[in-house]
Motif scaffolding. Sequence first.
Motif, PDB file in Angstrom:
ATOM      1  N   THR A  66       0.802  -1.230   0.000  1.00 29.22           N
ATOM      2  CA  THR A  66       0.000   0.000   0.000  1.00 29.22           C
ATOM      3  C   THR A  66       0.832   1.276   0.000  1.00 29.22           C
ATOM      4  O   THR A  66       0.301   2.344  -0.293  1.00 29.22           O
ATOM      5  N   GLY A  67       2.100   1.167   0.369  1.00 31.96           N
ATOM      6  CA  GLY A  67       2.937   2.360   0.459  1.00 31.96           C
ATOM      7  C   GLY A  67       2.703   3.152   1.735  1.00 31.96           C
ATOM      8  O   GLY A  67       3.169   4.277   1.863  1.00 31.96           O
ATOM      9  N   VAL A  68       1.990   2.571   2.684  1.00 32.84           N
ATOM     10  CA  VAL A  68       1.705   3.233   3.961  1.00 32.84           C
ATOM     11  C   VAL A  68       2.670   2.692   5.004  1.00 32.84           C
ATOM     12  O   VAL A  68       2.752   1.480   5.212  1.00 32.84           O
ATOM     13  N   ALA A  69       3.408   3.582   5.653  1.00 33.76           N
ATOM     14  CA  ALA A  69       4.392   3.180   6.663  1.00 33.76           C
ATOM     15  C   ALA A  69       3.694   2.553   7.865  1.00 33.76           C
ATOM     16  O   ALA A  69       2.575   2.927   8.219  1.00 33.76           O
ATOM     17  N   ARG A  70       4.368   1.588   8.499  1.00 38.47           N
ATOM     18  CA  ARG A  70       3.757   0.871   9.615  1.00 38.47           C
ATOM     19  C   ARG A  70       3.373   1.786  10.764  1.00 38.47           C
ATOM     20  O   ARG A  70       2.373   1.540  11.423  1.00 38.47           O
ATOM     21  N   ASN A  71       4.117   2.848  11.013  1.00 34.84           N
ATOM     22  CA  ASN A  71       3.726   3.746  12.103  1.00 34.84           C
ATOM     23  C   ASN A  71       2.406   4.454  11.774  1.00 34.84           C
ATOM     24  O   ASN A  71       1.634   4.774  12.673  1.00 34.84           O
ATOM     25  N   ARG A  72       2.112   4.658  10.492  1.00 36.06           N
ATOM     26  CA  ARG A  72       0.829   5.244  10.103  1.00 36.06           C
ATOM     27  C   ARG A  72      -0.296   4.214  10.172  1.00 36.06           C
ATOM     28  O   ARG A  72      -1.432   4.557  10.489  1.00 36.06           O
ATOM     29  N   ILE A  73       0.009   2.937   9.883  1.00 36.78           N
ATOM     30  CA  ILE A  73      -1.013   1.889   9.964  1.00 36.78           C
ATOM     31  C   ILE A  73      -1.552   1.803  11.392  1.00 36.78           C
ATOM     32  O   ILE A  73      -2.752   1.655  11.609  1.00 36.78           O
ATOM     33  N   PHE A  74      -0.668   1.939  12.389  1.00 35.86           N
ATOM     34  CA  PHE A  74      -1.066   1.832  13.785  1.00 35.86           C
ATOM     35  C   PHE A  74      -1.396   3.187  14.415  1.00 35.86           C
ATOM     36  O   PHE A  74      -1.627   3.260  15.609  1.00 35.86           O
ATOM     37  N   SER A  75      -1.428   4.245  13.601  1.00 40.38           N
ATOM     38  CA  SER A  75      -1.734   5.575  14.124  1.00 40.38           C
ATOM     39  C   SER A  75      -3.247   5.784  14.186  1.00 40.38           C
ATOM     40  O   SER A  75      -4.028   4.894  13.844  1.00 40.38           O
ATOM     41  N   ARG A  76      -3.668   6.965  14.588  1.00 42.71           N
ATOM     42  CA  ARG A  76      -5.095   7.297  14.645  1.00 42.71           C
ATOM     43  C   ARG A  76      -5.566   7.958  13.343  1.00 42.71           C
ATOM     44  O   ARG A  76      -6.720   8.371  13.259  1.00 42.71           O
ATOM     45  N   GLN A  77      -4.698   8.061  12.346  1.00 43.62           N
ATOM     46  CA  GLN A  77      -5.062   8.695  11.081  1.00 43.62           C
ATOM     47  C   GLN A  77      -6.207   7.949  10.406  1.00 43.62           C
ATOM     48  O   GLN A  77      -6.295   6.719  10.503  1.00 43.62           O
ATOM     49  N   ARG A  78      -7.060   8.705   9.698  1.00 42.77           N
ATOM     50  CA  ARG A  78      -8.198   8.093   9.027  1.00 42.77           C
ATOM     51  C   ARG A  78      -8.244   8.448   7.550  1.00 42.77           C
ATOM     52  O   ARG A  78      -9.315   8.442   6.946  1.00 42.77           O
ATOM     53  N   THR A  79      -7.093   8.730   6.974  1.00 41.39           N
ATOM     54  CA  THR A  79      -7.065   9.004   5.538  1.00 41.39           C
ATOM     55  C   THR A  79      -7.352   7.708   4.782  1.00 41.39           C
ATOM     56  O   THR A  79      -7.198   6.612   5.318  1.00 41.39           O
ATOM     57  N   ASP A  80      -7.769   7.852   3.525  1.00 44.93           N
ATOM     58  CA  ASP A  80      -8.195   6.702   2.726  1.00 44.93           C
ATOM     59  C   ASP A  80      -7.110   5.623   2.625  1.00 44.93           C
ATOM     60  O   ASP A  80      -7.390   4.444   2.775  1.00 44.93           O
ATOM     61  N   ASP A  81      -5.864   6.049   2.362  1.00 43.63           N
ATOM     62  CA  ASP A  81      -4.791   5.073   2.184  1.00 43.63           C
ATOM     63  C   ASP A  81      -4.459   4.335   3.481  1.00 43.63           C
ATOM     64  O   ASP A  81      -4.232   3.126   3.491  1.00 43.63           O
ATOM     65  N   VAL A  82      -4.475   5.052   4.599  1.00 43.19           N
ATOM     66  CA  VAL A  82      -4.174   4.436   5.888  1.00 43.19           C
ATOM     67  C   VAL A  82      -5.283   3.460   6.274  1.00 43.19           C
ATOM     68  O   VAL A  82      -5.012   2.336   6.719  1.00 43.19           O
ATOM     69  N   CYS A  83      -6.528   3.861   6.072  1.00 41.82           N
ATOM     70  CA  CYS A  83      -7.652   2.969   6.392  1.00 41.82           C
ATOM     71  C   CYS A  83      -7.605   1.711   5.533  1.00 41.82           C
ATOM     72  O   CYS A  83      -7.834   0.605   6.035  1.00 41.82           O
ATOM     73  N   ALA A  84      -7.297   1.856   4.257  1.00 40.85           N
ATOM     74  CA  ALA A  84      -7.226   0.687   3.374  1.00 40.85           C
ATOM     75  C   ALA A  84      -6.151  -0.286   3.863  1.00 40.85           C
ATOM     76  O   ALA A  84      -6.374  -1.496   3.913  1.00 40.85           O
ATOM     77  N   ALA A  85      -4.988   0.235   4.252  1.00 41.65           N
ATOM     78  CA  ALA A  85      -3.909  -0.620   4.758  1.00 41.65           C
ATOM     79  C   ALA A  85      -4.361  -1.340   6.027  1.00 41.65           C
ATOM     80  O   ALA A  85      -4.133  -2.540   6.201  1.00 41.65           O
ATOM     81  N   ARG A  86      -5.019  -0.603   6.915  1.00 41.18           N
ATOM     82  CA  ARG A  86      -5.520  -1.185   8.153  1.00 41.18           C
ATOM     83  C   ARG A  86      -6.572  -2.259   7.864  1.00 41.18           C
ATOM     84  O   ARG A  86      -6.591  -3.306   8.494  1.00 41.18           O
ATOM     85  N   PHE A  87      -7.444  -2.003   6.883  1.00 42.20           N
ATOM     86  CA  PHE A  87      -8.495  -2.959   6.531  1.00 42.20           C
ATOM     87  C   PHE A  87      -7.892  -4.250   5.976  1.00 42.20           C
ATOM     88  O   PHE A  87      -8.394  -5.337   6.248  1.00 42.20           O
ATOM     89  N   PHE A  88      -6.815  -4.134   5.199  1.00 40.18           N
ATOM     90  CA  PHE A  88      -6.117  -5.338   4.734  1.00 40.18           C
ATOM     91  C   PHE A  88      -5.584  -6.129   5.932  1.00 40.18           C
ATOM     92  O   PHE A  88      -5.670  -7.354   5.968  1.00 40.18           O
ATOM     93  N   LEU A  89      -5.033  -5.431   6.903  1.00 42.47           N
ATOM     94  CA  LEU A  89      -4.507  -6.087   8.101  1.00 42.47           C
ATOM     95  C   LEU A  89      -5.609  -6.865   8.806  1.00 42.47           C
ATOM     96  O   LEU A  89      -5.439  -8.042   9.129  1.00 42.47           O
ATOM     97  N   TYR A  90      -6.758  -6.219   9.030  1.00 41.07           N
ATOM     98  CA  TYR A  90      -7.873  -6.888   9.699  1.00 41.07           C
ATOM     99  C   TYR A  90      -8.306  -8.133   8.931  1.00 41.07           C
ATOM    100  O   TYR A  90      -8.502  -9.201   9.503  1.00 41.07           O
TER     101      TYR A  90
END
Length: 135
Positions: A39-63
Amino acid sequence: MIHNLLTKSCPSCGQPTEEPVPGHREQLERLVGDIEAATGVARNRIFSRQRTDDVCAARFFLYSIMRNLGYTWMFIGEFAGRDHGAAIYGASRLHRRLSTHENNDRPLKSARDFLKDKDWDVSDKCITIKDHRFV
Protein backbone atom coordinates in the motif's frame (compact mmCIF):
# COMPACT_ATOMS: atom_id res chain seq x y z
CA MET A 1 6.33 -2.88 17.04
CA ILE A 2 4.30 -6.02 17.54
CA HIS A 3 2.50 -5.71 20.85
CA ASN A 4 2.85 -8.16 23.73
CA LEU A 5 -0.43 -9.88 22.86
CA LEU A 6 1.22 -12.96 21.47
CA THR A 7 1.73 -14.85 24.69
CA LYS A 8 0.99 -18.42 25.62
CA SER A 9 -1.42 -19.28 28.38
CA CYS A 10 -0.37 -21.48 31.26
CA PRO A 11 -2.05 -24.88 30.79
CA SER A 12 -2.89 -25.20 34.48
CA CYS A 13 -4.22 -21.74 35.40
CA GLY A 14 -4.87 -20.08 32.03
CA GLN A 15 -2.82 -16.99 32.91
CA PRO A 16 -0.63 -15.58 30.14
CA THR A 17 3.07 -16.40 30.28
CA GLU A 18 5.98 -14.33 29.02
CA GLU A 19 6.90 -16.81 26.32
CA PRO A 20 5.47 -15.75 22.94
CA VAL A 21 3.51 -18.16 20.78
CA PRO A 22 6.08 -19.65 18.36
CA GLY A 23 5.99 -18.12 14.90
CA HIS A 24 3.14 -15.68 15.46
CA ARG A 25 5.29 -12.64 16.10
CA GLU A 26 7.34 -13.29 12.96
CA GLN A 27 4.22 -13.99 10.91
CA LEU A 28 2.58 -10.72 11.96
CA GLU A 29 5.80 -8.73 11.44
CA ARG A 30 5.99 -10.15 7.91
CA LEU A 31 2.30 -9.38 7.31
CA VAL A 32 2.66 -5.76 8.40
CA GLY A 33 5.80 -5.41 6.24
CA ASP A 34 3.99 -6.82 3.20
CA ILE A 35 1.00 -4.53 3.74
CA GLU A 36 3.42 -1.63 4.04
CA ALA A 37 5.03 -2.61 0.71
CA ALA A 38 1.69 -3.24 -1.02
CA THR A 39 0.00 0.00 0.00
CA GLY A 40 2.94 2.36 0.46
CA VAL A 41 1.71 3.23 3.96
CA ALA A 42 4.39 3.18 6.66
CA ARG A 43 3.76 0.87 9.62
CA ASN A 44 3.73 3.75 12.10
CA ARG A 45 0.83 5.24 10.10
CA ILE A 46 -1.01 1.89 9.96
CA PHE A 47 -1.07 1.83 13.79
CA SER A 48 -1.73 5.58 14.12
CA ARG A 49 -5.10 7.30 14.65
CA GLN A 50 -5.06 8.70 11.08
CA ARG A 51 -8.20 8.09 9.03
CA THR A 52 -7.06 9.00 5.54
CA ASP A 53 -8.19 6.70 2.73
CA ASP A 54 -4.79 5.07 2.18
CA VAL A 55 -4.17 4.44 5.89
CA CYS A 56 -7.65 2.97 6.39
CA ALA A 57 -7.23 0.69 3.37
CA ALA A 58 -3.91 -0.62 4.76
CA ARG A 59 -5.52 -1.19 8.15
CA PHE A 60 -8.49 -2.96 6.53
CA PHE A 61 -6.12 -5.34 4.73
CA LEU A 62 -4.51 -6.09 8.10
CA TYR A 63 -7.87 -6.89 9.70
CA SER A 64 -9.00 -9.05 6.79
CA ILE A 65 -5.85 -11.13 6.48
CA MET A 66 -5.49 -11.59 10.24
CA ARG A 67 -9.07 -12.89 10.43
CA ASN A 68 -8.40 -15.28 7.56
CA LEU A 69 -5.34 -16.50 9.49
CA GLY A 70 -7.67 -17.45 12.35
CA TYR A 71 -7.15 -14.61 14.82
CA THR A 72 -10.20 -13.52 16.83
CA TRP A 73 -11.82 -10.15 16.26
CA MET A 74 -10.89 -9.18 19.82
CA PHE A 75 -7.22 -9.96 19.24
CA ILE A 76 -7.20 -8.15 15.88
CA GLY A 77 -8.70 -5.04 17.45
CA GLU A 78 -6.23 -5.06 20.34
CA PHE A 79 -3.32 -5.69 18.00
CA ALA A 80 -4.24 -2.68 15.85
CA GLY A 81 -5.03 -0.46 18.83
CA ARG A 82 -8.76 -0.43 18.10
CA ASP A 83 -11.78 -2.32 19.36
CA HIS A 84 -13.15 -5.47 17.76
CA GLY A 85 -16.05 -3.56 16.18
CA ALA A 86 -13.62 -1.43 14.18
CA ALA A 87 -11.89 -4.59 12.94
CA ILE A 88 -15.17 -6.20 11.88
CA TYR A 89 -16.30 -3.03 10.12
CA GLY A 90 -12.94 -2.49 8.42
CA ALA A 91 -12.70 -6.01 7.06
CA SER A 92 -16.25 -5.91 5.70
CA ARG A 93 -15.66 -2.44 4.24
CA LEU A 94 -12.59 -3.73 2.37
CA HIS A 95 -14.62 -6.59 0.91
CA ARG A 96 -17.36 -4.19 -0.23
CA ARG A 97 -14.82 -1.83 -1.81
CA LEU A 98 -13.09 -4.65 -3.67
CA SER A 99 -16.29 -6.30 -4.87
CA THR A 100 -18.13 -3.17 -6.04
CA HIS A 101 -18.13 -3.11 -9.82
CA GLU A 102 -18.60 0.66 -10.08
CA ASN A 103 -15.56 1.26 -7.90
CA ASN A 104 -12.50 1.38 -10.10
CA ASP A 105 -10.09 1.52 -7.18
CA ARG A 106 -6.91 0.48 -8.97
CA PRO A 107 -4.51 1.12 -6.06
CA LEU A 108 -6.64 -1.04 -3.77
CA LYS A 109 -6.89 -3.85 -6.29
CA SER A 110 -3.18 -3.76 -7.10
CA ALA A 111 -2.41 -3.92 -3.36
CA ARG A 112 -4.71 -6.96 -3.11
CA ASP A 113 -2.92 -8.63 -6.03
CA PHE A 114 0.49 -7.88 -4.48
CA LEU A 115 -0.59 -9.46 -1.18
CA LYS A 116 -2.02 -12.50 -2.98
CA ASP A 117 1.32 -12.92 -4.74
CA LYS A 118 2.97 -12.95 -1.30
CA ASP A 119 0.62 -15.86 -0.37
CA TRP A 120 -1.63 -13.90 2.01
CA ASP A 121 -5.30 -14.88 1.99
CA VAL A 122 -7.24 -11.77 0.98
CA SER A 123 -10.47 -13.65 0.31
CA ASP A 124 -13.76 -12.73 1.90
CA LYS A 125 -14.43 -16.10 3.54
CA CYS A 126 -14.54 -14.61 7.05
CA ILE A 127 -15.79 -11.15 6.25
CA THR A 128 -19.48 -10.43 6.49
CA ILE A 129 -21.38 -7.98 8.60
CA LYS A 130 -23.23 -10.92 10.20
CA ASP A 131 -19.95 -12.64 11.14
CA HIS A 132 -19.61 -11.79 14.83
CA ARG A 133 -17.93 -15.01 15.89
CA PHE A 134 -15.43 -14.29 18.62
CA VAL A 135 -13.79 -17.70 18.64
